[in-house]
Design a protein around this motif. Structure first.
Motif, mmCIF file in Angstrom:
data_model
loop_
_atom_site.group_PDB
_atom_site.id
_atom_site.type_symbol
_atom_site.label_atom_id
_atom_site.label_comp_id
_atom_site.label_asym_id
_atom_site.label_seq_id
_atom_site.Cartn_x
_atom_site.Cartn_y
_atom_site.Cartn_z
ATOM 1 N N LEU A 160 13.585 23.977 48.824
ATOM 2 C CA LEU A 160 15.040 24.062 48.837
ATOM 3 C C LEU A 160 15.644 22.841 49.549
ATOM 4 C CD1 LEU A 160 17.171 25.951 47.770
ATOM 5 C CD2 LEU A 160 17.100 27.227 49.919
ATOM 6 N N VAL A 161 14.972 22.341 50.567
ATOM 7 C CA VAL A 161 15.406 21.099 51.215
ATOM 8 C C VAL A 161 15.360 19.950 50.215
ATOM 9 C CG1 VAL A 161 14.828 19.381 52.968
ATOM 10 C CG2 VAL A 161 14.711 21.817 53.522
ATOM 11 N N ARG A 162 14.289 19.869 49.432
ATOM 12 C CA ARG A 162 14.158 18.787 48.449
ATOM 13 C C ARG A 162 15.235 18.916 47.371
ATOM 14 N NH1 ARG A 162 8.757 19.940 49.700
ATOM 15 N NH2 ARG A 162 8.526 21.399 47.954
ATOM 16 N N ARG A 164 18.238 20.250 47.803
ATOM 17 C CA ARG A 164 19.483 19.826 48.436
ATOM 18 C C ARG A 164 19.567 18.306 48.512
ATOM 19 N NH1 ARG A 164 19.996 20.840 54.714
ATOM 20 N NH2 ARG A 164 18.361 19.266 54.550
ATOM 21 N N ASP A 165 18.457 17.654 48.894
ATOM 22 C CA ASP A 165 18.462 16.199 49.001
ATOM 23 C C ASP A 165 18.666 15.543 47.636
ATOM 24 O OD1 ASP A 165 18.042 16.533 51.687
ATOM 25 O OD2 ASP A 165 15.913 15.987 51.647
ATOM 26 N N ALA A 166 18.087 16.131 46.592
ATOM 27 C CA ALA A 166 18.264 15.586 45.246
ATOM 28 C C ALA A 166 19.717 15.688 44.809
ATOM 29 C CB ALA A 166 17.356 16.314 44.259
ATOM 30 N N LEU A 167 20.363 16.797 45.119
ATOM 31 C CA LEU A 167 21.768 16.968 44.779
ATOM 32 C C LEU A 167 22.641 15.997 45.567
ATOM 33 C CD1 LEU A 167 21.901 20.862 44.737
ATOM 34 C CD2 LEU A 167 22.333 19.391 42.775
ATOM 35 N N ARG A 168 22.341 15.815 46.833
ATOM 36 C CA ARG A 168 23.132 14.926 47.690
ATOM 37 C C ARG A 168 23.003 13.476 47.250
ATOM 38 N NH1 ARG A 168 20.515 15.081 52.918
ATOM 39 N NH2 ARG A 168 21.775 16.863 53.571
ATOM 40 N N ASP A 169 21.807 13.071 46.844
ATOM 41 C CA ASP A 169 21.551 11.663 46.580
ATOM 42 C C ASP A 169 21.841 11.241 45.149
ATOM 43 O OD1 ASP A 169 20.701 11.553 49.200
ATOM 44 O OD2 ASP A 169 18.578 11.733 48.701
ATOM 45 N N SER A 170 22.019 12.200 44.241
ATOM 46 C CA SER A 170 22.226 11.856 42.841
ATOM 47 C C SER A 170 23.602 11.228 42.630
ATOM 48 C CB SER A 170 22.110 13.123 41.973
ATOM 49 O OG SER A 170 22.442 12.832 40.643
ATOM 50 N N ARG A 187 16.084 28.183 37.336
ATOM 51 C CA ARG A 187 17.318 27.603 37.847
ATOM 52 C C ARG A 187 18.285 28.655 38.363
ATOM 53 N NH1 ARG A 187 19.924 25.023 32.332
ATOM 54 N NH2 ARG A 187 19.951 26.906 31.061
ATOM 55 N N VAL A 188 18.209 29.884 37.851
ATOM 56 C CA VAL A 188 19.044 30.952 38.409
ATOM 57 C C VAL A 188 18.590 31.279 39.832
ATOM 58 C CG1 VAL A 188 19.729 33.370 38.195
ATOM 59 C CG2 VAL A 188 19.627 31.923 36.157
ATOM 60 N N HIS A 189 17.278 31.310 40.037
ATOM 61 C CA HIS A 189 16.756 31.553 41.385
ATOM 62 C C HIS A 189 17.153 30.406 42.316
ATOM 63 C CE1 HIS A 189 14.154 32.880 44.610
ATOM 64 N NE2 HIS A 189 13.586 31.686 44.640
ATOM 65 N N LEU A 190 17.121 29.165 41.804
ATOM 66 C CA LEU A 190 17.546 28.014 42.596
ATOM 67 C C LEU A 190 18.999 28.183 43.033
ATOM 68 C CD1 LEU A 190 17.507 25.061 43.681
ATOM 69 C CD2 LEU A 190 18.026 24.321 41.352
ATOM 70 N N SER A 191 19.879 28.529 42.105
ATOM 71 C CA SER A 191 21.294 28.676 42.435
ATOM 72 C C SER A 191 21.511 29.796 43.446
ATOM 73 C CB SER A 191 22.110 28.947 41.167
ATOM 74 O OG SER A 191 22.100 27.822 40.317
ATOM 75 N N ARG A 192 20.814 30.904 43.249
ATOM 76 C CA ARG A 192 20.987 32.045 44.159
ATOM 77 C C ARG A 192 20.474 31.701 45.561
ATOM 78 N NH1 ARG A 192 18.110 35.477 41.544
ATOM 79 N NH2 ARG A 192 19.832 36.299 40.290
ATOM 80 N N ALA A 193 19.289 31.102 45.638
ATOM 81 C CA ALA A 193 18.711 30.757 46.941
ATOM 82 C C ALA A 193 19.559 29.699 47.639
ATOM 83 C CB ALA A 193 17.278 30.258 46.758
ATOM 84 N N PHE A 194 20.073 28.746 46.874
ATOM 85 C CA PHE A 194 20.896 27.688 47.452
ATOM 86 C C PHE A 194 22.173 28.270 48.045
ATOM 87 C CE2 PHE A 194 23.477 23.941 47.779
ATOM 88 C CZ PHE A 194 22.591 22.880 47.913
ATOM 89 N N ARG A 195 22.830 29.146 47.290
ATOM 90 C CA ARG A 195 24.067 29.760 47.776
ATOM 91 C C ARG A 195 23.793 30.611 49.011
ATOM 92 N NH1 ARG A 195 29.032 31.556 45.348
ATOM 93 N NH2 ARG A 195 28.296 30.904 43.282
#
Length: 261
Positions: A160-162, A164-170, A187-195
């Motif tokens: 999840l850190v990686r 976040r960093d990919a989203l920040r740096d893109s 990707r649904v799990h990614l969105s849920r975990a991120f939120r």
């Protein structure tokens, strides 16, 4: 670091501050109670061996005398703060005791825009300024709950850190499917975990990172058009609209306030 004093009087001081990307402040304390709202960017705040990663929009409280240090993120941090003399606490927040804590998502765009009016009030408008500050203190004092304390909380999973960093740096629109595939999750799990962990969905986090990057470039000397283009906005007006909705200030107003400090 750049500061603009929006108001001072009656035992209170309202200030807008920008801390440059990648900067830090060593351990220090304030002689006043400090109520803060992170308008753009990210930073880490540490006290007594505990750390909090603060993402926008968040509000926080530091009581007078609390020793802390800060590390600012790759896009810096734009912070609105209200400093309150300790002997005025009961007058503004009767019966309240305060401790170190941060909480996300409790200050609306309307609240942030009301803070902007502090810088435009004519001389002698202390009563009006005090009314605005009281309104801001009401929303900048997080209610105590399980998520508002200043404990470090569980460690963020590496994937999840990686992400976040990919989203920040893109510099382009985020490819959530690719990021999720690289993390080995749907990707649904990614969105849920991120939120759940960071308080905002990935798409909004990315927009706010672009905004913080454009503000940082602008305050380091880039024109508004170049700052907008460098952060990936379609045009300068897109940058301006997002800045107003997220911080309450237009980019031009931010640049003018902080340049005059």
């Amino acid at each position: 670091m750049q500061h603009a004093q929006l108001f001072a009087g009656g035992g209170t001081c309202a200030r807008l501050s920008y801390y440059a990307r990648g900067g830090s402040m060593p351990a220090h304390h304030h002689g006043v109670h400090q109520f803060s709202c992170l308008l753009a960017g990210e930073f880490l705040e540490a006290h007594a061996g505990r750390e909090r990663e603060i993402g926008q929009p968040s509000v926080g409280v530091k009581p007078a005398g609390l020793e802390h240090h800060n590390q600012y993120g790759p896009n810096g941090a734009l912070i609105l703060s209200i400093n309150l003399e300790p002997d005025r606490l009961d007058e503004y927040l009767p019966g309240r005791s305060i401790d170190w804590r941060w909480q996300a998502g409790v200050m609306t765009g309307r609240d942030r825009r009301s803070a902007m009016t502090l810088a435009a009030l004519p001389h002698g408008s202390d009563a009006e300024a005090e009314a605005i500050i009281c309104d801001l203190l009401a929303v900048m004092t997080p209610q105590r709950d399980q998520r508002s304390g200043a404990s470090p909380g569980p460690a963020v999973p590496g994937w999840l850190v990686r992400a976040r960093d990919a989203l920040r740096d893109s510099t382009a629109a985020p490819d959530l499917k690719r990021i999720a595939d690289e993390a080995g999750v749907h990707r649904v799990h990614l969105s849920r975990a991120f939120r759940d962990r960071f308080g905002v969905p990935p798409s909004l986090y990315r927009r706010r990172c672009r905004l913080a990057g454009a503000i940082a470039d602008m305050l380091q000397g880039a024109s508004l058009a170049d700052a907008a283009h460098g952060a990936g906005f379609a045009d300068q007006s897109h940058f301006t609209r997002l800045a107003r909705s997220e911080t309450g200030y237009s980019p031009h107003r931010l640049k003018t306030l902080l340049a005059a400090a």
